[in-house]
Design a protein around this motif. Sequence first.
Motif, PDB file in Angstrom:
ATOM      1  N   PRO A  14      -7.178  -5.956   9.808  1.00 41.69           N
ATOM      2  CA  PRO A  14      -8.458  -5.812   9.097  1.00 41.69           C
ATOM      3  C   PRO A  14      -8.358  -5.137   7.736  1.00 41.69           C
ATOM      4  N   ASP A  15      -7.368  -4.270   7.552  1.00 42.47           N
ATOM      5  CA  ASP A  15      -7.262  -3.545   6.286  1.00 42.47           C
ATOM      6  C   ASP A  15      -6.508  -4.400   5.263  1.00 42.47           C
ATOM      7  N   PRO A  16      -7.104  -4.735   4.136  1.00 39.81           N
ATOM      8  CA  PRO A  16      -6.444  -5.635   3.171  1.00 39.81           C
ATOM      9  C   PRO A  16      -5.112  -5.100   2.656  1.00 39.81           C
ATOM     10  N   ALA A  17      -5.034  -3.798   2.363  1.00 46.02           N
ATOM     11  CA  ALA A  17      -3.778  -3.251   1.835  1.00 46.02           C
ATOM     12  C   ALA A  17      -2.672  -3.335   2.879  1.00 46.02           C
ATOM     13  N   THR A  18      -3.007  -3.061   4.128  1.00 45.02           N
ATOM     14  CA  THR A  18      -2.008  -3.138   5.195  1.00 45.02           C
ATOM     15  C   THR A  18      -1.616  -4.582   5.456  1.00 45.02           C
ATOM     16  N   ALA A  19      -2.580  -5.500   5.398  1.00 41.60           N
ATOM     17  CA  ALA A  19      -2.257  -6.924   5.569  1.00 41.60           C
ATOM     18  C   ALA A  19      -1.314  -7.391   4.474  1.00 41.60           C
ATOM     19  N   ASP A  20      -1.522  -6.909   3.256  1.00 38.70           N
ATOM     20  CA  ASP A  20      -0.645  -7.266   2.146  1.00 38.70           C
ATOM     21  C   ASP A  20       0.769  -6.742   2.392  1.00 38.70           C
ATOM     22  N   THR A  52      10.190  -1.501  -1.010  1.00 35.80           N
ATOM     23  CA  THR A  52      10.170  -0.270  -1.791  1.00 35.80           C
ATOM     24  C   THR A  52      10.283  -0.534  -3.287  1.00 35.80           C
ATOM     25  N   ARG A  53      10.626  -1.777  -3.662  1.00 34.11           N
ATOM     26  CA  ARG A  53      10.742  -2.102  -5.095  1.00 34.11           C
ATOM     27  C   ARG A  53       9.651  -3.061  -5.566  1.00 34.11           C
ATOM     28  N   VAL A  54       8.628  -3.289  -4.724  1.00 36.75           N
ATOM     29  CA  VAL A  54       7.425  -4.004  -5.168  1.00 36.75           C
ATOM     30  C   VAL A  54       6.420  -2.939  -5.598  1.00 36.75           C
ATOM     31  N   PRO A  55       6.144  -2.806  -6.888  1.00 30.72           N
ATOM     32  CA  PRO A  55       5.403  -1.632  -7.371  1.00 30.72           C
ATOM     33  C   PRO A  55       4.084  -1.375  -6.656  1.00 30.72           C
ATOM     34  N   HIS A  56       3.258  -2.422  -6.445  1.00 31.15           N
ATOM     35  CA  HIS A  56       1.949  -2.141  -5.871  1.00 31.15           C
ATOM     36  C   HIS A  56       2.041  -1.759  -4.397  1.00 31.15           C
ATOM     37  N   LEU A  57       3.145  -2.103  -3.732  1.00 32.51           N
ATOM     38  CA  LEU A  57       3.353  -1.660  -2.352  1.00 32.51           C
ATOM     39  C   LEU A  57       3.940  -0.257  -2.325  1.00 32.51           C
ATOM     40  N   ALA A  58       4.832   0.022  -3.256  1.00 33.73           N
ATOM     41  CA  ALA A  58       5.532   1.305  -3.269  1.00 33.73           C
ATOM     42  C   ALA A  58       4.598   2.488  -3.465  1.00 33.73           C
ATOM     43  N   VAL A  59       3.486   2.270  -4.149  1.00 30.86           N
ATOM     44  CA  VAL A  59       2.585   3.392  -4.436  1.00 30.86           C
ATOM     45  C   VAL A  59       1.488   3.548  -3.394  1.00 30.86           C
ATOM     46  N   GLN A  60       1.476   2.712  -2.360  1.00 27.71           N
ATOM     47  CA  GLN A  60       0.478   2.886  -1.301  1.00 27.71           C
ATOM     48  C   GLN A  60       0.700   4.222  -0.595  1.00 27.71           C
ATOM     49  N   PRO A  61      -0.364   4.932  -0.227  1.00 25.29           N
ATOM     50  CA  PRO A  61      -0.184   6.170   0.540  1.00 25.29           C
ATOM     51  C   PRO A  61       0.588   5.901   1.834  1.00 25.29           C
TER      52      PRO A  61
END
Length: 389
Positions: free
Chosen positions: A140-146, A362-371
């Motif tokens: 359900p969480d878009p950031a986690t699904a990504d 860890t080297r995909v920038p928008h994933l790396a900065v997720q809390p």
Amino acid sequence: MTSPAAPVRRRPRDRRRQILAAAAARFWSLGYHQVGMADVATAVGIAPSALYRHVRGKEELLLAILDEHLARIERLVEEPADSHPGGDLVDGLAALTLERREFGLLWERESGHLPAEARRAIRHRLRAVAGVVAARCAEPDPATADLRAWAALAVVDSPSHHRYQLDDARFRPLLAGAARAVLAEPLPPASGPSADPARPGVLAPASRREALLAAATRLFGERGYPAVGLGDIGAAAGIAGPSVYRHFATKPDLLLRTLHRGNEALWLGLHHALGRARDAPDAVARLAADYTAFVADNPEIVSVLVSQVIHLPAPSRDELRRSQRDYVAEWVALLAAARPGLPAPEARVLVHAALALINGLTRVPHLAVQPGARARIAALAEAVLAAEG
């Protein structure tokens, strides 16, 4: 008496496909910089002039290889969810990778040879593929699904980064099972340190040699070894060009020192994890967490370790690759001890998939900065190592 007419030689309808397959295999094995258009023509059995009827040059050939494989992925993910009889989307993605393993490594290692606009277009298409996978994920969480989608894509693409062979009857379901595991694995809360904490980089080592090594690592990781000169490295370190030679005689020498430093750091991390572990399962978890932290803290040096070894002279390259294989073998032995019923060949495939996941996410920038990115990426890697085919 009239002589019979010579038979007309017709160009095969799949000539372009043959050319792309031959070039992809050689770029993957030897490196883009070592392969000429004449080499590709010889591999296909045609004259170089015939090759230029299909592509205008090597850059266009590389782009055509990436475009062709990515287009096949796009067609697969755009099919309706119920159109995969006897399997599912990750089954199809695993099958595509095993049919043509070159895409992931060529994209990471060789894309710097492409124009910036072409690279941006491919990145946009890859994000769209990840978006489709995320949309089909029961999260359900878009950031986690990504995050899960990129993890699944890293897993199915992992055979691009190694040469290990396993019977297809086991290889494909094992990859697909590992991808399904990351799409469903319970994850820690989205809190805690990200994989890319603030790194302002305002301080540099006092040692000029260390400053040069740091600059070389960053530039080789960002641009790729062929695109960087000793003058670039000296300028980045604030050192005049001629002074560079007092510390490193050649650019390959700098690359070798960079790779040795990263490789030794990985071995130290492995010994650290083994020394703190209660048992094999605990050691696997610690190793996944420590490796994730190392990649997160040192993305440039990991980029060099993953994709730039090919530029070393042969003796140094062979020695470093032996050490890398030994490092993977330690993971495999540890996983086999933690999962006694798992055959060693399958353990090796899962280890490569887990490493590819960590290296990628860890080297995909928008994933790396997720809390909480570090803990979540390590948990996804553990899910891969626990996966069933």
